[in-house]
Motif scaffolding. Structure first.
Motif, PDB file in Angstrom:
ATOM      1  N   LEU A  46      -6.246  -5.378  -2.431  1.00  0.00           N
ATOM      2  CA  LEU A  46      -5.782  -5.004  -1.090  1.00  0.00           C
ATOM      3  C   LEU A  46      -6.870  -5.244  -0.054  1.00  0.00           C
ATOM      4  CD1 LEU A  46      -3.794  -1.626  -1.317  1.00  0.00           C
ATOM      5  CD2 LEU A  46      -2.938  -3.822  -0.512  1.00  0.00           C
ATOM      6  N   THR A  94       3.061  -0.095  -0.262  1.00  0.00           N
ATOM      7  CA  THR A  94       1.764   0.081  -0.916  1.00  0.00           C
ATOM      8  C   THR A  94       1.508   1.542  -1.274  1.00  0.00           C
ATOM      9  OG1 THR A  94       0.742  -1.865   0.089  1.00  0.00           O
ATOM     10  CG2 THR A  94      -0.735  -0.092  -0.617  1.00  0.00           C
ATOM     11  N   GLY A 112      -2.577  -7.400  -3.884  1.00  0.00           N
ATOM     12  CA  GLY A 112      -2.641  -5.978  -3.550  1.00  0.00           C
ATOM     13  C   GLY A 112      -1.394  -5.212  -3.932  1.00  0.00           C
TER      14      GLY A 112
END
Length: 402
Positions: free
Chosen positions: A78, A88, A302
């Motif tokens: 990330l 996320t 990520g």
């Protein structure tokens, strides 16, 4: 009440909450799921802190390391990619909760297997009851009346997604097979046969392509690998084919038009092979996923970024999701862990003459080819914890023979 009985009660309560999908049931009727999650967390922490034995097997330690590596590398990627996905934070939270949840269930199952040999039977019956309840909700039209779930296409019961019900129905079919061997009484076996028919009907009405794939793979393994080719298995296959040739056309005519179209599209696989149309858009999603993976195949882009693919909520492949979120080496480690797990379960199945847990794990692995998040889904985590606990509690022999 003794400490062990309280522990067992809390453990069974947690199993029931998960396997009966109490979150889904509440959402169906009141449209919220925030009530159950804190209770699940509380029970998980209690099981971890009050377990008689908090030691972990090498296999569980391998899984624990996979989760930590996935989380750490995904966070590093990330920072490197500077791309924070819309999901996320929720993906990070899911990974952390998965680690806590699997640890609690693993310790709980280990302790129950030590003191309570019927805990696997209990698990089987709760799985079966969840499918029977979903069938009942669909039969009396409650799910459609409530309107919180889409029921105009496929059966979902109190599962938010029909694919989840399909997986649970296959779990239930495997549970019936496991229980059938333990009951000699003809009445019990007749009841189990009726339950089997209901579960098979529910799996058909939920109509998940990947679950059907898993079902036929498991059927082949059961008949021709773990039992071996025999007159009995051949006779069973012939009778099953004849029965299906009669029953399936009748079921097809009775379902709604939307499900008929889904069935027709899926059957195109036998005429034209795999295509984006008959795989529900999966091939196009795979191509899009590799566009993101190629940005950084070794480190990933990520955690949560594989959900950037628009249209159906992400990559829809659990393995490509790991690859894109944390890179190739994390995926390779995960596949290595699954290979070791399946190898040990294969050995366990041969020695114990029972394929139940192996087939549960295989169902999850196959389902992951067309679904994202199956390895974070609570019911699948419960199955994983069960398999790890059973292997840790059993003394496998050094030799392997059919």
């Amino acid at each position: 009440m003794s400490k062990q009985k309280i522990y067992s009660l809390f453990f069974k309560l947690l199993l029931s909450i998960i396997l009966l999908n109490l979150n889904g049931l509440l959402y169906l009727f009141i449209g919220t799921t925030g009530i159950i999650s804190p209770l699940i967390l509380f029970l998980s922490v209690y099981l971890i802190t009050n377990s008689d034995d908090r030691t972990f097997s090498k296999l569980f330690t391998g899984y624990f390391l996979y989760i930590l590596i996935y989380l750490v590398v995904g966070l590093i990627s990330l920072i490197v990619s500077l791309q924070v996905g819309a999901n996320t934070l929720s993906t990070i939270a899911d990974i952390i909760k998965t680690l806590i949840f699997v640890s609690a269930l693993y310790l709980g199952y280990k302790q129950e297997l030590k003191y309570n040999s019927s805990i696997i039977n209990f698990t089987c019956w709760v799985i079966i009851i969840s499918v029977l309840l979903s069938f009942g909700l669909d039969y009396i039209n409650i799910a459609a009346i409530q309107g919180n779930y889409r029921t105009e296409m496929r059966m979902s019961g109190f599962f938010a997604n029909p694919n989840e019900l399909a997986a649970q129905a296959l779990f239930a079919i495997l549970s019936v097979q496991f229980l059938y061997k333990q009951y000699i009484n003809k009445l019990y076996r007749l009841i189990l046969f009726i339950i089997l028919l209901i579960c098979a009907y529910s799996m058909f009405m939920a109509f998940s392509r990947s679950i059907f794939l898993a079902f036929f793979i498991l059927l082949f393994l059961q008949l021709f690998v773990y039992r071996g080719i025999s007159m009995k298995s051949t006779f069973f296959v012939v009778c099953s084919i004849l029965l299906l040739s009669i029953v399936l056309p009748i079921l097809y005519e009775s379902v709604n038009v939307n499900l008929q179209k889904r069935i027709d599209t899926s059957l195109e696989i036998f005429d034209v092979g795999l295509s984006d149309r008959n795989t529900g858009g999966r091939l196009n999603l795979i191509n899009e996923a590799f566009v993101y993976i190629y940005e950084n195949p070794f480190l990933g882009i990520g955690i949560g970024n594989m959900q950037r693919i628009e249209g159906v909520g992400g990559v829809h492949n659990a393995y490509l999701a790991v690859w894109g979120n944390a890179g190739f080496f994390v995926l390779l480690y995960f596949l290595f862990f699954l290979a070791i797990l399946l190898k040990k379960l294969h050995k366990y199945s041969i020695e114990k003459r029972n394929t139940f847990i192996l087939f549960l794990i295989l169902t999850i692995c196959i389902n992951g080819l067309s679904k994202a998040g199956v390895f974070e889904f609570k019911i699948n985590n419960l199955v994983l914890a069960l398999s790890l606990a059973v292997l840790a509690s059993s003394n496998l022999k050094g030799k392997s023979h059919a």
